[in-house]
Structures are given as C-alpha cells and as structure tokens.
Design an enzyme around this catalytic site. Structure first.
Site, PDB file in Angstrom:
ATOM      1  N   GLY A   1       0.901  -1.113   0.261  1.00 56.13           N
ATOM      2  CA  GLY A   1      -0.062  -0.048   0.149  1.00 56.13           C
ATOM      3  C   GLY A   1       0.904   1.266  -0.011  1.00 56.13           C
TER       4      GLY A   1
ATOM      5  N   GLY B   1       2.088   9.261  -6.314  1.00 55.66           N
ATOM      6  CA  GLY B   1       2.565   8.259  -7.240  1.00 55.66           C
ATOM      7  C   GLY B   1       3.918   8.237  -7.370  1.00 55.66           C
TER       8      GLY B   1
ATOM      9  CB  THR C   1      -1.674  -5.343  -7.559  1.00 56.15           C
ATOM     10  OG1 THR C   1      -1.426  -4.168  -8.469  1.00 56.15           O
ATOM     11  CG2 THR C   1      -1.928  -6.702  -8.291  1.00 56.15           C
TER      12      THR C   1
ATOM     13  CD  GLN D   1      -1.098  -1.186 -38.640  1.00 54.68           C
ATOM     14  OE1 GLN D   1      -1.537  -0.766 -37.492  1.00 54.68           O
ATOM     15  NE2 GLN D   1      -1.477  -0.784 -39.859  1.00 54.68           N
ATOM     16  CB  ILE D   2       1.354  -8.026 -37.746  1.00 61.20           C
ATOM     17  CG1 ILE D   2       2.661  -7.279 -38.102  1.00 61.20           C
ATOM     18  CG2 ILE D   2       1.184  -9.504 -38.338  1.00 61.20           C
ATOM     19  CD1 ILE D   2       4.091  -7.915 -37.339  1.00 61.20           C
TER      20      ILE D   2
ATOM     21  CD  GLU E   1       6.432  -3.033  -9.330  1.00 57.64           C
ATOM     22  OE1 GLU E   1       7.653  -3.038  -9.040  1.00 57.64           O
ATOM     23  OE2 GLU E   1       5.945  -4.030  -9.521  1.00 57.64           O
TER      24      GLU E   1
END
Length: 383
Positions: free
Chosen positions: A125, A132, A159, A340-341, A367
């Site tokens: 936490g 941030g 998370t 894109q491919i 991170e």
C-alpha cells in the site's frame, strides 16, 4: 567469460512454467478477461508449484531459489498472460519481499509461510491519488496511541488488495517529522479484515482485467505497534529498495509480453495469406517482426544484467531503471506492431494480441513511470 546461458536448474524451471502457462493458462484466461474475474484456480496451482515461495529460504516455507528464478517465471507467464504474471509479481516482490527484507524474525515466521504457499496474497500500500511518482507527497498518517498505531488515509491502485485470499497489506504512512524537516515515513503491516479498513470494488481497467486492483481507506484503523516493519521513519528507504528490485521483476513481465507478441506474429505470418502467399513472405512484415525480436532480445539482456548485479550484491539502481525503461518500451512497441500485423483480427478481444495491446500500456506507468526511470538514470550519471 561472459555467458548468458541459463544453468540446468533455471532452464528446468523455465520450461516447467512455460508448459504450465501454455497448457493451463492459455486455454482459459480469455474467459477471465471477458468476465473481469480473478483466476483463483490458476493462482492455487501456482501456489502448489511453489512459485510464490521461489526466492525465499526453505525455513520460511520458500523454495530456496533466487530473484532471477522469479523473473524467469514471470517472463514465461507474461508470454501468455500478464494478469496472472502481475498477480505473482505483486504477491512476491511487493507483498512478501518487504516482510523478508525488513521484518523481524517473528514477523517473518508469522506471515511468510502462508505467503510463500500462495494460500495468502500480500499487497503493497504505497500509491495514493496524489502520491504516485511523487511518493514523498503521502498523506496517509499513522499516530501512536499507547501500544497501537492509529492509521487514517487512502491508497489507490493497489494490486491484490481485495481478493478472497488477501491476508495483509504493508502500508506506508507519515508517522512524524524527519531530521531534515520532511515527512518521516514508516511501513506498517495491516492484516486483512482489520476494523477500520475499507476495500473498494475492483477498478474497471483497460488491461490486466483478470488481476485484482482496488482502493483502500483507513478510518481510525488500529494495529499493534509491533506491526511496524523495520525501524520507525525507515519507510521511504524501504520502498525505494522494494521498487528498485520490483523494477527488475516488472521488466521480466514486459519482456514476456513483448516475446508473446513475437510468438503470435510468427505463427500468424505463416498462416495468413494475402496475394496468394503467406504474409510472412512479404518483406514489410518480415522487417516488422525482426524489429520486434530485436527489442525483446535487448530488453531481456537488460533485465538479466540488472538481476545479476543485484544477486552479486552490487549497486543495481541504474541497471534496474534501464531495464524497466527499455522493456516497457519494447512491450508497448511490440503490442502496437502485433496489432497492426493482425489487422482487424488484432482489434478483437478474443485474440491474444488484443490482450497484449490492452496490457502493455500500464508497464510504462506502474512501479515507476518511464519519465521517473529517465530521472533515475540521469541521477545515476551524476546529472
């Protein structure tokens, strides 16, 4: 002699996890993404494989491996899916590792066995909506009242914060004034279910939709003073150390995603035909995939070197920042090129490359943003 080959132990582990990701994760993970559901059964299987205990000593329920072994596992998982990979990464490097690095012997024996087994997940936490990249702007406070800490504040984007198996959160909080007149920050262990802890509903996210990410609120939450992790006022140094190690782990996740893009594009380029032949025969596609492979190779070497320096006990902050910057760029660039491919098919969420595209962007943010990595690298260069 420089040798980047894996030894037999690491290569066996890599192959085992690669098979697990291919056979156990790949067939089902798309459904978890559609439902935005946490994959409890997959996490339980990873726990039984010992993956959550990889870098910890056997005396605490770990596997007696090293941090590089964890990174290899993360790469192979993310090659198939990033939600599963980041659940492991956060559970180990952010949840359990601070306990191992900074905890008392009693704290280690109380928490690590369950965390190493995967029966319990830990969370870190740190982040707040206004703190941030500027972690020194923390506003969550912890005040001593007799034999207890009283915590008030909020945390965001955490998370593993609210799963059914979340057992504890290490919370950074302002506990006084430092000698330089700034904030004295400490880290305190908060068990899940402690009165005064409120856990929000999961965020609706662009990517990583099969991982658990939530907001936390602390309202006069009380825990014993013995839940302090490390010395009082040492929290800032602790989370800097935790994030430096975590950058290597998240780099491995990014490399796995970037490699997964290459894997999918090579397969697709052999199968998909235009103008009477496979698209892999067109030089434009060949060059694009070649560039993707080059990015993966470069990024993998970067995190290998950072991990090697860390394990040798050498300074590695610059190398971990470089690895994080290079690998997250590679993941984002490869995800864009893969989409894109694949053309229109790459825009359909049922395809792996669509998940890769959605998952890649957060790797340039979580991170430590790419901008923060550049700041760290410049600082290490003496600028």
């Amino acid at each position: 002699m420089i040798d980047t080959r894996l030894d037999e132990r690491h290569e066996t582990l890599r192959k085992t996890v690669a098979a697990f990701a291919r056979d156990e994760v790949a067939p089902v993970i798309g459904d978890f993404y559609r439902r935005e559901a946490f994959p409890y059964e997959i996490v339980a299987k990873m726990g039984r494989m010992g993956l959550f205990g990889l870098p910890f000593p056997e005396e605490y329920g770990g596997m007696g491996g090293d941090y590089f072994a964890l990174c290899l596992v993360l790469e192979e998982l993310a090659r198939i899916d990033s939600s599963v990979a980041v659940t492991l990464e956060a559970g180990v490097s952010l949840g359990a590792m601070p306990i191992y690095r900074f905890g008392t012997e009693q704290q280690k024996r109380e928490w690590l066995p369950s965390l190493c087994s995967g029966q319990m997940l830990g969370a870190f936490g740190l982040t707040e909506t206004g703190a941030g990249s500027d972690a020194g702007a923390l506003r969550t406070t912890a005040v001593r009242d007799g034999g207890e800490w009283v915590i008030n504040g909020n945390k965001a984007y955490i998370t593993n914060a609210g799963t059914d198996i979340t057992g504890m959160i290490t919370v950074t909080a302002v506990t006084g004034v430092a000698e330089d007149g700034g904030k004295a920050i400490s880290t305190i262990i908060v068990p899940a279910g402690t009165p005064g802890l409120s856990v929000s509903q999961p965020y609706s996210k662009v990517g990583w939709t099969a991982s658990d990410t939530r907001e936390l609120r602390f309202d006069d939450l009380r825990v014993p003073v013995g839940n302090l992790l490390g010395g009082e006022g040492r929290g800032y140094a602790q989370f800097l150390s935790t994030l430096a190690e975590g950058r290597i782990a998240i780099s491995a996740v990014a490399v796995g995603l970037a490699q997964g893009c290459v894997d999918e594009c090579v397969r697709f380029a052999r199968e998909r035909e235009t103008f009477g032949r496979p698209i892999g025969k067109h030089q434009a596609i060949q060059f694009k995939i070649a560039d993707m492979a080059a990015r993966v190779h470069t990024a993998r070497l970067a995190y290998y070197e950072a991990a090697a320096k860390m394990l040798r006990g050498e300074p590695f902050r610059r190398e971990s920042a470089i690895a994080k910057l290079v690998s997250s760029n590679a993941a984002m660039d490869n995800a864009r090129d893969a989409t894109q491919i694949f053309g229109g098919m790459g825009f359909i969420n049922d395809t792996p490359v669509a998940r890769f595209y959605r998952d890649a962007k957060i790797l340039e943010i979580g991170e430590g943003t790419s901008e923060v990595q550049r700041m760290l690298i410049a600082r290490e260069l003496g600028l």
